[in-house]
Design a protein around this motif. Structure first.
Motif, PDB file in Angstrom:
ATOM      1  N   ALA A   1       0.808  -1.213   0.000  1.00 30.08           N
ATOM      2  CA  ALA A   1       0.000   0.000   0.000  1.00 30.08           C
ATOM      3  C   ALA A   1       0.846   1.270   0.000  1.00 30.08           C
ATOM      4  O   ALA A   1       0.369   2.324  -0.425  1.00 30.08           O
ATOM      5  CB  ALA A   1      -0.943   0.004   1.198  1.00 30.08           C
TER       6      ALA A   1
ATOM      7  N   THR B   1       4.285   4.215  -6.978  1.00 28.92           N
ATOM      8  CA  THR B   1       3.605   3.763  -8.184  1.00 28.92           C
ATOM      9  C   THR B   1       4.633   3.361  -9.239  1.00 28.92           C
ATOM     10  O   THR B   1       5.607   4.070  -9.467  1.00 28.92           O
ATOM     11  CB  THR B   1       2.700   4.875  -8.738  1.00 28.92           C
ATOM     12  OG1 THR B   1       1.716   5.189  -7.749  1.00 28.92           O
ATOM     13  CG2 THR B   1       2.003   4.432 -10.017  1.00 28.92           C
TER      14      THR B   1
ATOM     15  N   LYS C   1      -2.205   0.691  -6.551  1.00 25.19           N
ATOM     16  CA  LYS C   1      -1.590  -0.154  -5.527  1.00 25.19           C
ATOM     17  C   LYS C   1      -1.826  -1.640  -5.781  1.00 25.19           C
ATOM     18  O   LYS C   1      -1.344  -2.489  -5.016  1.00 25.19           O
ATOM     19  CB  LYS C   1      -2.120   0.219  -4.141  1.00 25.19           C
ATOM     20  CG  LYS C   1      -1.814   1.653  -3.714  1.00 25.19           C
ATOM     21  CD  LYS C   1      -0.324   1.962  -3.753  1.00 25.19           C
ATOM     22  CE  LYS C   1      -0.035   3.385  -3.303  1.00 25.19           C
ATOM     23  NZ  LYS C   1       1.406   3.734  -3.461  1.00 25.19           N
TER      24      LYS C   1
ATOM     25  N   VAL D   1      -4.987  -4.880  -0.362  1.00 27.63           N
ATOM     26  CA  VAL D   1      -4.801  -3.442  -0.173  1.00 27.63           C
ATOM     27  C   VAL D   1      -6.116  -2.681  -0.347  1.00 27.63           C
ATOM     28  O   VAL D   1      -6.124  -1.462  -0.490  1.00 27.63           O
ATOM     29  CB  VAL D   1      -3.718  -2.887  -1.130  1.00 27.63           C
ATOM     30  CG1 VAL D   1      -2.361  -3.393  -0.724  1.00 27.63           C
ATOM     31  CG2 VAL D   1      -3.988  -3.240  -2.585  1.00 27.63           C
TER      32      VAL D   1
END
Length: 936
Positions: free
Chosen positions: A385, A389, A539, A606
């Motif tokens: 999490a 990215t 995520k 997540v």
């Protein structure tokens, strides 16, 4: 390089077109598993029978085409991927047979691990393997990877609990160890193969040094390479063959069924969390606990505890732990409470002399117990999490000899520092010396790949060479560790594995480059990109845990696949590539056929709700804002229009008859591209507007009744056994329980906003929601009276983004559970009922409450397995009926002993009734039927 034309011709003759996928969207969607690799297959084949597998393998052998088998695709080491032909399991691999009162169970490879345990639960038994992915992974993958888990250890894995196996070899031959006729045929047809396996076993056992090494390696948790222990544990070639298949990762054959010796599933359990001041003390405690009656001991280093310390529900003291702290989560289980108490006393006494920094004493309280395990289970997703990215989460899986566990942990921590993996954490199954370490890794530059390469070389040298441990304890070798098999095992053992591979797969067509590879760089190739797509889904780690609850999986795309394709579209756009064709296909497969009910978020590590992405995409395409505004401002008119349409349809039904109307509407729906809803006998009749009376001035407690717009417009179907509309039935039940029923003013114009939100008009949706909340505040006298909403999706819509705290809002389950059951005397009915727990009921946390009420009202309650979402999704059942049909394709068989079904959503009940062949009603119908006012 394309597949041979002759092979494709044979495949198309064998497999129906609808189960063959070679278009760019589908092959890309299937080109991912839970690992950090990607290979895009040239052809995906969904198989539904062993006979199809046999013919496919014969054809593949003839034309030398590589094939890979996939069950759930939750594997972590790249073993379920192919750039050739990917063979995936269809629906018809779900058979199970319980034997000897649960002592054994025979399972086909498509059975989800948790489903097998559900079947065994009444016998207080379970299968031995307990991987963390058990709610998603399938038996075929569990056996093929020799997956284990937190409580499994080595004694209860697939290898040691195998009672029988049925398999298909690379040449298409079938062998069933439990079928004497099959055994005899195989012995005759494969005399030479069996003789060579027998000889390999004899040679291996005669090589005392190698045999000792094999026994040592499997004293530890070990899934690196092929299962060489089969050669020293057994002398009969068929036993050797059966056990070689365990952990072979699809490189030696296809497993079409397996029989397990099951293990006890003790009902009484307790857990404790003990935090020690340092790793050394913690690991010394592990060696003591190894000889105690514990079922699981999970190690969590300080970094892993730090990763979850700020999450909701975590104890405050976690933040204050010292820098070197290391914790053990200990679980004990027993058949009875007194035995459990004895075990807990013994366990506590055995480690009482160790210094402790903090501890939560053993508890059987589900709240405490679940809280402690939440700490452990949230560590992996916590890293995912917070990653940047574009990076991926890698979870590695090694084993140290337990007596060297402390040094192993500290040396791993040193490697994290050396290679600057500051976010890396360690946790694992301490009793077996099995550690998982999780870190984030980018593969978007040669420097990052080189960093990963050097790190893994250091890990391999540390674990396999210096400590003589296992580089893969339970995740399978895959292509991830294939280059390191010889380093861990040595040349003799490695060559022995190659002998086995060439013996059983002489052409090398089964899952090439997995487990064994001649390419020393295979672990650095085909690395999966995870480009930015949208903050809602960035995520996603593509684990596939979401897939079992998705109603469109198998029809179009699963949540994981929706994200994969959307990521690819965004990456291509950034690269200036044309995505027109891909987006056109994605519109139907990714957007139109998504129910957007969000069950995927409940399974996602997540918490990603792929439905949120789909609603956002719909909003981006929504071009009828003026129409949406008009409908929001004239909702009563729209509601009357719905009633008029239903009245017209019912009139046509009376004129033409139900069969002719259904046939005609099917054609019209097809011609109009489903703009005209398809009529079925389950279609509701219109309901007249509610007759509202002013509140009486009496002593009865008041309840505000919020009737959903579907309840205000849609009554029972013409053929329904119950002809009283839901509103009248609900009011009757509430009054029976002694309540005065009050309706909000101007209710015909009220709406929670769900129809607007689902179509991509969030502004109008929020406006209607606000109007409704204000009306409810007024009707409930500022929150003095409870509010009953008769449809669970509307309740969820009102509360999911927060609601005025003064409103005491209930869905049917919560209100009946909290306010009605004490006021009613219930006599359960003998007739069995089917129960559908809606998506919204699950989101509201009332699933078990609904089940409990149903079981209180009926002596037999059938909850169809595997149907998590009906796929009706508001109006999708009208506009995209194939989604509803696909989701409920197994419903009719599952409820055939029932005459009635129960749920809490009027629209869901339309689709359920149609596909089940029985009438589904709201919960209040059942409660009203079996209840009378309680005597005071």
């Amino acid at each position: 390089m394309s597949l041979p034309a002759a092979f494709l011709t044979e495949v198309k003759r064998l497999i129906p077109t609808e189960r063959l996928f070679d278009d760019p969207l589908s092959t890309l969607a299937f080109g991912t598993d839970a690992s950090f690799y990607r290979l895009v297959p040239k052809l995906v084949v969904r198989v539904e029978s062993e006979a199809e597998v046999v013919e496919l393998l014969k054809s593949a052998a003839t034309h030398q085409v590589a094939v890979t088998f996939r069950a759930a695709g939750t594997s972590l080491s790249g073993q379920a991927l192919s750039d050739s032909v990917l063979i995936v399991l269809g629906d018809n691999w779900n058979a199970r047979e319980v034997r000897q009162q649960g002592a054994q169970i025979r399972l086909q490879p498509g059975v989800i691990g948790a489903q097998a345990n559900m079947v065994l639960a009444p016998f207080q038994r379970k299968i031995g393997p307990d991987p963390a992915s058990i709610n998603a992974c399938k038996i075929g993958g569990i056996v093929a990877n020799n997956a284990s888990g937190m409580c499994c250890g080595t004694a209860q894995n697939s290898y040691h609990t195998l009672a029988g196996i049925r398999l298909v070899l690379a040449d298409g031959s079938v062998f069933d160890s439990e079928d004497q006729a099959s055994v005899e045929r195989f012995q005759q047809s494969h005399t030479e193969l069996l003789a060579q396996l027998k000889a390999l076993g004899q040679q291996t056992r005669a090589n005392t040094e190698l045999a000792a090494k094999i026994r040592h390696k499997y004293r530890l948790k070990n899934t690196t390479g092929l299962s060489l222990n089969a050669l020293v544990d057994f002398d009969q070639p068929l036993d050797i063959l059966s056990h070689l298949m365990v952990g072979s990762e699809g490189t030696l054959g296809f497993i079409s069924s397996v029989t397990y010796d099951t293990v006890p599933d003790h009902p009484h359990k307790a857990s404790a969390l003990i935090v020690f001041p340092d790793v050394e003390t913690c690991c010394r405690a592990v060696t003591v606990l190894k000889n105690q009656p514990v079922s699981a001991v999970e190690l969590l280093d300080r970094r892993s505890l730090r990763s979850v310390e700020n999450q909701k529900g975590m104890p405050e003291w976690v933040k204050a732990l010292s820098a070197n702290a290391c914790a053990l989560l200990i679980e004990a289980r027993a058949a009875g409470e007194s035995l459990l108490a004895e075990q807990l006393s013994q366990i506590s006494a055995s480690i009482s002399h160790f210094p402790v920094e903090k501890q939560v004493e053993f508890s059987s309280d589900p709240l405490v117990y679940n809280q402690l395990w939440k700490i452990r289970k949230d560590t992996f997703p916590a890293v995912g999490a917070v990653r940047e990215t574009g990076t991926t989460v890698i979870i590695e899986d090694v084993t140290f000899p337990v007596e060297q566990l402390a040094e192993g942990v500290n040396r791993l921590l040193g490697l994290f520092d050396k290679h600057a993996y500051s976010e890396a954490i360690i946790f694992g199954h301490a009793l077996e010396g099995n550690l998982h370490f999780v870190f984030t890794q980018a593969f978007d530059s040669p420097e990052q790949v080189a960093r990963y390469e050097v790190f893994m070389q250091d890990v391999a040298q540390l674990v396999a060479v210096e400590f003589g441990g296992s580089l893969k304890a339970e995740h399978g070798t895959g292509r991830n560790m294939a280059p390191f098999v010889e380093l861990e095992w040595g040349r003799d053992a490695h060559q022995l594995m190659w002998q086995i591979k060439r013996l059983l797969d002489p052409q090398g067509i089964l899952n090439p480059d997995v487990v064994l590879s001649t390419d020393p760089q295979i672990h650095l190739k085909h690395l999966k990109p995870l480009p930015a797509a949208d903050e809602i889904v960035d995520k996603c780690i593509e684990c596939g845990f979401c897939e079992p609850v998705c109603p469109s999986k198998g029809l179009t795309l699963s949540p994981r696949q929706r994200i994969v394709i959307w990521r690819d579209i965004q990456a291509k756009k950034r690269a200036g590539l044309d995505t027109t064709a891909l987006e056109r296909d994605y519109h139907y497969q990714g957007i139109d056929t998504c129910a957007a009910t969000g069950l995927c978020a409940q399974r996602c590590p997540v918490g990603i709700n792929t439905g949120d992405l789909v609603r956002k995409l719909r909003a981006g395409e929504a071009t009828h804002a003026r129409t949406a505004n008009w409908l929001a401002d004239h909702f009563e008119t729209a509601l009357n229009g719905t009633r008029a349409t239903l009245t017209l349809a019912n009139g046509v039904r009376k004129l033409l008859g139900a069969p002719r109307l259904q046939s005609l509407s099917t054609r019209l729906s097809h011609v109009s591209r489903q703009r005209i809803p398809q009529w079925t006998p389950a279609m509701p009749q219109a309901v007249r507007p509610i007759r509202v009376h002013p509140p009486a001035n009496d002593a009865r407690p008041r309840v505000v009744y919020l009737a959903a717009c579907v309840s205000r417009a849609m009554g029972p179907a013409f053929s329904d056994s119950e002809q009283m509309p839901l509103i009248d039935k609900t009011r009757s039940l509430l009054e029976k329980a002694g309540y005065q029923v009050v309706f909000p003013d101007a209710q015909e114009n009220l709406c929670c906003g769900q129809p607007f939100a689902s179509k991509g008009y969030p502004e109008q949706a929020e406006r209607k929601r606000t109007e409704l909340v204000n009306a409810l505040l007024e009707a409930s006298r500022g929150g003095l009276d409870p509010i009953y909403c008769d449809t669970s999706p509307c309740t969820l819509r009102l509360i999911q983004d927060g609601i005025d705290p003064r409103l005491n809002l209930h869905d049917p389950v919560k209100f009946i559970r909290e306010h009605l059951l004490d006021r009613l005397e219930i006599t359960p009915q003998a007739k069995p009922i089917a129960l559908h727990v809606t998506c919204s009921t699950q989101h509201l946390g009332e699933a078990q409450g609904l089940i409990d009420i149903a079981r209180r009202c009926a002596t037999q309650v059938v909850i169809p397995e595997g149907i998590h979402c009906c796929g009706f999704a508001g109006d999708k059942g009208f506009t995209t009926p194939e989604l509803n049909s696909h989701s409920l394709r197994d419903l009719k068989d599952a409820v055939q002993i029932c005459d009635e079904g129960i749920s809490t959503s009027r629209t869901c009940e339309i689709g359920l009734s149609h596909h089940a062949g029985i009438d589904y009603h709201g919960l209040v119908y059942l409660v009203d039927r079996v209840s009378r006012p309680r005597s005071i």
